[in-house]
Design a protein around this motif. Structure first.
Motif, short mmCIF file in Angstrom:
data_model
loop_
_atom_site.label_atom_id
_atom_site.label_comp_id
_atom_site.label_asym_id
_atom_site.label_seq_id
_atom_site.Cartn_x
_atom_site.Cartn_y
_atom_site.Cartn_z
N ASP A 7 34.17 30.38 43.23
CA ASP A 7 33.43 29.65 44.17
C ASP A 7 33.47 29.93 45.63
N GLN A 8 34.86 30.08 46.04
CA GLN A 8 35.20 30.34 47.52
C GLN A 8 34.94 31.97 48.00
N TYR A 9 35.21 32.60 46.88
CA TYR A 9 35.47 34.07 47.46
C TYR A 9 34.56 35.04 46.44
N GLY A 10 33.85 34.44 45.37
CA GLY A 10 33.24 35.46 44.37
C GLY A 10 32.47 36.36 45.36
N ALA A 11 31.38 35.65 46.09
CA ALA A 11 30.41 36.70 46.64
C ALA A 11 31.09 37.56 47.44
N TYR A 12 31.89 37.22 48.54
CA TYR A 12 32.70 38.15 49.12
C TYR A 12 33.26 39.35 48.39
N CYS A 13 33.95 39.14 47.30
CA CYS A 13 34.68 39.89 46.41
C CYS A 13 33.66 41.11 45.86
N ARG A 14 32.25 40.37 45.44
CA ARG A 14 31.66 40.97 44.81
C ARG A 14 30.72 41.99 45.78
N ALA A 15 30.65 41.55 47.07
CA ALA A 15 30.32 42.64 48.12
C ALA A 15 31.18 43.69 48.41
N VAL A 16 32.33 43.57 48.35
CA VAL A 16 33.32 44.58 48.48
C VAL A 16 33.49 45.61 47.45
N ALA A 17 33.34 45.11 46.29
CA ALA A 17 33.58 45.86 44.91
C ALA A 17 32.07 46.54 44.67
N ALA A 18 30.91 45.91 45.28
CA ALA A 18 29.70 46.93 44.93
C ALA A 18 29.35 47.81 46.21
N LEU A 65 31.93 49.86 46.89
CA LEU A 65 32.47 51.09 46.47
C LEU A 65 31.90 51.54 44.85
N LEU A 66 31.49 50.77 44.20
CA LEU A 66 31.21 50.92 42.74
C LEU A 66 29.63 51.06 42.85
N ALA A 67 29.01 52.05 41.96
CA ALA A 67 27.51 52.15 41.85
C ALA A 67 26.96 51.16 40.93
N ASP A 68 27.96 51.06 39.84
CA ASP A 68 27.18 50.41 38.72
C ASP A 68 27.76 49.04 38.70
N ARG A 69 26.61 48.32 38.56
CA ARG A 69 26.99 46.81 38.44
C ARG A 69 28.02 46.30 37.55
N ARG A 70 27.87 46.82 36.16
CA ARG A 70 28.80 46.45 35.12
C ARG A 70 30.41 46.74 35.59
N ASP A 71 30.54 48.10 36.34
CA ASP A 71 31.76 48.27 36.87
C ASP A 71 32.28 47.31 37.90
N VAL A 72 31.30 46.74 38.71
CA VAL A 72 31.75 45.52 39.65
C VAL A 72 32.11 44.27 38.95
N ASP A 73 31.46 44.18 37.61
CA ASP A 73 31.93 42.62 36.93
C ASP A 73 33.20 43.01 36.39
N GLU A 74 33.44 44.15 35.74
CA GLU A 74 34.79 44.54 35.36
C GLU A 74 36.14 44.42 36.43
N CYS A 75 35.58 45.15 37.67
CA CYS A 75 36.25 44.79 38.63
C CYS A 75 36.74 43.52 39.03
N LEU A 76 35.79 42.76 39.26
CA LEU A 76 36.10 41.17 39.58
C LEU A 76 36.78 40.35 38.58
N ASN A 77 36.69 40.84 37.26
CA ASN A 77 37.17 40.25 36.30
C ASN A 77 38.68 40.52 36.35
N ASP A 78 38.99 41.85 36.29
CA ASP A 78 40.50 42.17 36.46
C ASP A 78 41.04 41.70 37.75
N CYS A 79 40.57 41.80 38.74
CA CYS A 79 40.95 41.01 39.96
C CYS A 79 41.11 39.38 39.87
N TRP A 80 40.58 38.88 39.17
CA TRP A 80 40.86 37.30 39.04
C TRP A 80 42.09 37.14 38.12
#
Length: 182
Positions: free
Chosen positions: A23-34, A36-51
């Motif tokens: 809730d606090q940092y999801g959008a920010y983290c998604r923006a950072v990952a997006a 650096l990553l071209a694929d939305r699935r890679d961004v989702d994987e990245c965020l799950n790994d980061c949590w």
């Protein structure tokens, strides 16, 4: 919720910690990952790994600057996923090439002590720069914005942005030479 409150949830191993982080940092983290990553699935994987990485790191880690610490986790994981999948945006490679002349070269990786000293030297250099110059440098080389994106964010022309980045890289190289890193 404040960052210390968020850290306390992780320290207490509360089930609310990860949802609160999202809730606090999801959008920010998604923006950072997006960036650096071209694929939305890679961004989702990245965020799950980061949590999961944050869950595992706290405790024992108790980050002082939570947002920056979290951004570093996301950025490093995004770069790793991009490397693994060969799907990095070209801005990542462009930025790395631009900075290559400013940083030590060699086949041997820096030792931990040398790496920390170099990190500290770059940090001190950036802190000594005017706020706008520092913002341009960080947007280009940390967040991997294109020169055009950096210019737009700062309200500058592309020409001015290129010039400021060029001069800043030169000053950084000179500073690192003075300190014996190059």
């Amino acid at each position: 919720m404040t960052d210390p409150d968020l850290v306390e949830l992780f320290l207490a191993r509360s089930e609310e910690a990860v949802p609160a982080l999202q809730d606090q940092y999801g959008a920010y983290c998604r923006a950072v990952a997006a960036q650096l990553l071209a694929d939305r699935r890679d961004v989702d994987e990245c965020l799950n790994d980061c949590w999961l990485a944050v869950w595992r790191a706290i405790p024992p880690t108790r980050p002082e600057r939570f947002k920056g610490w979290l951004a570093a986790i996301v950025r490093n994981r995004a770069l790793a996923i991009g490397r693994e999948n060969s799907r990095r945006p070209p801005t990542v490679d462009e930025g790395a090439l631009e900075l290559a002349s400013c940083l030590p070269q060699g086949s041997d990786p820096l030792g931990e002590t040398e790496y920390r000293a170099l990190t500290q030297a770059v940090t001190e250099f950036l802190r000594a720069q005017p706020r706008e110059v520092r913002a341009a440098f960080v947007r280009r080389y940390w967040y991997a914005d294109t020169v055009e994106q950096t210019a737009q964010r700062l309200g500058w022309s592309v020409s001015r942005t290129k010039s400021v980045l060029f001069r800043t890289r030169n000053r950084l190289r000179n500073q690192l030479q003075k300190e014996g890193f190059l």
